[in-house]
Design a protein around this motif. Sequence first.
Motif, PDB file in Angstrom:
ATOM      1  N   THR A 150       0.845  -1.208   0.000  1.00  8.73           N
ATOM      2  CA  THR A 150       0.000   0.000   0.000  1.00  8.73           C
ATOM      3  C   THR A 150       0.872   1.247   0.000  1.00  8.73           C
ATOM      4  N   ALA A 151       1.881   1.277   0.873  1.00  7.32           N
ATOM      5  CA  ALA A 151       2.793   2.428   0.924  1.00  7.32           C
ATOM      6  C   ALA A 151       3.482   2.640  -0.418  1.00  7.32           C
ATOM      7  N   TYR A 152       3.929   1.561  -1.023  1.00  7.36           N
ATOM      8  CA  TYR A 152       4.636   1.626  -2.310  1.00  7.36           C
ATOM      9  C   TYR A 152       3.734   2.235  -3.385  1.00  7.36           C
ATOM     10  N   ARG A 153       2.512   1.779  -3.449  1.00  4.20           N
ATOM     11  CA  ARG A 153       1.586   2.288  -4.466  1.00  4.20           C
ATOM     12  C   ARG A 153       1.213   3.742  -4.191  1.00  4.20           C
ATOM     13  N   LEU A 154       1.014   4.109  -2.948  1.00  2.12           N
ATOM     14  CA  LEU A 154       0.682   5.495  -2.623  1.00  2.12           C
ATOM     15  C   LEU A 154       1.786   6.449  -3.071  1.00  2.12           C
ATOM     16  N   LEU A 155       3.023   6.017  -2.940  1.00  2.00           N
ATOM     17  CA  LEU A 155       4.159   6.871  -3.317  1.00  2.00           C
ATOM     18  C   LEU A 155       4.448   6.851  -4.813  1.00  2.00           C
ATOM     19  N   ASN A 156       3.863   5.898  -5.531  1.00  2.00           N
ATOM     20  CA  ASN A 156       4.177   5.750  -6.953  1.00  2.00           C
ATOM     21  C   ASN A 156       3.066   6.168  -7.905  1.00  2.00           C
ATOM     22  N   ASP A 157       1.823   6.088  -7.457  1.00  2.00           N
ATOM     23  CA  ASP A 157       0.726   6.131  -8.425  1.00  2.00           C
ATOM     24  C   ASP A 157      -0.005   7.465  -8.556  1.00  2.00           C
ATOM     25  N   PHE A 158       0.317   8.456  -7.728  1.00  2.00           N
ATOM     26  CA  PHE A 158      -0.506   9.656  -7.722  1.00  2.00           C
ATOM     27  C   PHE A 158       0.259  10.931  -8.050  1.00  2.00           C
ATOM     28  N   GLU A 159       1.489  11.043  -7.658  1.00  2.00           N
ATOM     29  CA  GLU A 159       2.333  12.188  -7.990  1.00  2.00           C
ATOM     30  C   GLU A 159       3.713  11.679  -8.408  1.00  2.00           C
ATOM     31  N   LYS A 160       4.348  12.395  -9.321  1.00  2.00           N
ATOM     32  CA  LYS A 160       5.711  12.047  -9.727  1.00  2.00           C
ATOM     33  C   LYS A 160       6.676  12.679  -8.724  1.00  2.00           C
ATOM     34  N   VAL A 176       1.271   1.036   7.591  1.00  2.00           N
ATOM     35  CA  VAL A 176       1.436   1.688   6.292  1.00  2.00           C
ATOM     36  C   VAL A 176       2.287   2.937   6.461  1.00  2.00           C
ATOM     37  N   GLY A 177       1.989   3.713   7.501  1.00  2.00           N
ATOM     38  CA  GLY A 177       2.717   4.961   7.731  1.00  2.00           C
ATOM     39  C   GLY A 177       4.205   4.761   7.906  1.00  2.00           C
ATOM     40  N   VAL A 178       4.606   3.765   8.688  1.00  2.00           N
ATOM     41  CA  VAL A 178       6.049   3.553   8.893  1.00  2.00           C
ATOM     42  C   VAL A 178       6.700   3.033   7.614  1.00  2.00           C
ATOM     43  N   SER A 179       5.941   2.319   6.790  1.00  2.00           N
ATOM     44  CA  SER A 179       6.478   1.896   5.494  1.00  2.00           C
ATOM     45  C   SER A 179       6.662   3.089   4.575  1.00  2.00           C
ATOM     46  N   VAL A 180       5.699   4.020   4.587  1.00  2.00           N
ATOM     47  CA  VAL A 180       5.818   5.246   3.790  1.00  2.00           C
ATOM     48  C   VAL A 180       7.070   6.010   4.188  1.00  2.00           C
ATOM     49  N   ILE A 181       7.290   6.167   5.486  1.00  2.00           N
ATOM     50  CA  ILE A 181       8.468   6.899   5.967  1.00  2.00           C
ATOM     51  C   ILE A 181       9.748   6.280   5.429  1.00  2.00           C
ATOM     52  N   GLN A 182       9.867   4.980   5.534  1.00  2.00           N
ATOM     53  CA  GLN A 182      11.115   4.315   5.157  1.00  2.00           C
ATOM     54  C   GLN A 182      11.336   4.316   3.647  1.00  2.00           C
ATOM     55  N   ILE A 183      10.292   4.046   2.873  1.00  2.00           N
ATOM     56  CA  ILE A 183      10.441   4.042   1.413  1.00  2.00           C
ATOM     57  C   ILE A 183      10.746   5.452   0.918  1.00  2.00           C
ATOM     58  N   ALA A 184      10.056   6.448   1.482  1.00  2.00           N
ATOM     59  CA  ALA A 184      10.330   7.837   1.098  1.00  2.00           C
ATOM     60  C   ALA A 184      11.764   8.223   1.441  1.00  2.00           C
ATOM     61  N   LYS A 185      12.218   7.830   2.620  1.00  2.00           N
ATOM     62  CA  LYS A 185      13.592   8.138   3.037  1.00  2.00           C
ATOM     63  C   LYS A 185      14.608   7.561   2.058  1.00  2.00           C
ATOM     64  N   ALA A 186      14.372   6.334   1.609  1.00  2.00           N
ATOM     65  CA  ALA A 186      15.283   5.693   0.659  1.00  2.00           C
ATOM     66  C   ALA A 186      15.335   6.439  -0.663  1.00  2.00           C
ATOM     67  N   ARG A 187      14.277   7.201  -0.985  1.00  4.03           N
ATOM     68  CA  ARG A 187      14.216   7.937  -2.245  1.00  4.03           C
ATOM     69  C   ARG A 187      14.560   9.414  -2.076  1.00  4.03           C
ATOM     70  N   GLY A 188      14.911   9.816  -0.865  1.00  2.34           N
ATOM     71  CA  GLY A 188      15.239  11.219  -0.636  1.00  2.34           C
ATOM     72  C   GLY A 188      14.043  12.131  -0.550  1.00  2.34           C
TER      73      GLY A 188
END
Length: 354
Positions: A150-160, A176-188
Amino acid sequence: MISSTTCINSFRLARHYATSTAVKYTAFGTPNQVLKVVQENVNDNVNGDEVLVDMLHAPINPVDFNLAQGTYAFQPQLPAIAGSEGVGKVVKVGSNVTGLKPNDFVIPVISSKVAGTWRTKAVFSEKQLFKAPADIPAEALATVSINPTTAYRLLNDFEKLKAGDVIIQNAANSMVGVSVIQIAKARGIKTINVVRNTGDIDDVVDHLKKLGGDIVVTEDYVRTQAFQRLVADLPRPKLALNAVGGSSATELARNVADNGTLVTYGGMSREPVTIPTSHLIFRNVNVRGFWLNNWFETHSAAERQAMFDDIFDLIRNKHLKVWVEKHKFSEFSSAFARSQESGKFRKVVLDLQL
């Protein structure tokens, strides 16, 4: 001449059954009243595209309670076996199975048609299973198909989004929230994380910042001028992720950038999402919704594979950590009770073979 009765009896004698322990419900209602641990027979003489699986681990998720209550977006056909995700190991495959073999690790693909995962043995069709790597701990594999996806799709599917961009989310201490934090951090990507003001708020803030959360604040604080001063040096968030609804969602809409997107993927408050008209007309805030089940059912196996491969790489590279606490399946009642407690930073996972 052999009679038809003799043929039927011979067929019955040829069938082999294994005993499986499962959590089943025969009616919708309060989960701790309708969920029952039962023993049942599983046919281990698989045919065609069938796959016999020893289930290894399965988490206890909020959606599992919604399903047992009959309040989710779909209602399972009763009687139903509980559990919405997990991981298992292939025992036997039918003659038409081409992509799996015994001892492969497999994850049931989330779907309204997939049988429950809180059981020791199960028979799935091959298309209901995703092959998982053997170099990632099984308890981590058991938890990847709902929250990190869910976190992965939220970060990929709505805004570039790109490095340096900012997002804002509520329910930031959810899985989901902690996954969002970590995936976002990995992408800067920088994150503004909104949480409820609970008794353990200092521990929550410390935990989320250690994961890589840039700003962690309470829902009350977001409404203050002090918050606006805190974020003044950051670009306005392109993306706002809402799992709460009500006034919390309204605050996200107020803080997202002009032409930005507010995505609702949950409704913990059970209150409607209210967006001031001015944000829609004058700021062109886009309001979207996301449901993971729909994504799985409308995308190809290759697209699912690419997503899982990325998530597995994040885990391997220690950019995404999954915190779990394991409980014996034989002690289901205590595991169920523990899953209801607040203030946990770990997902309760059933060890189905103990």
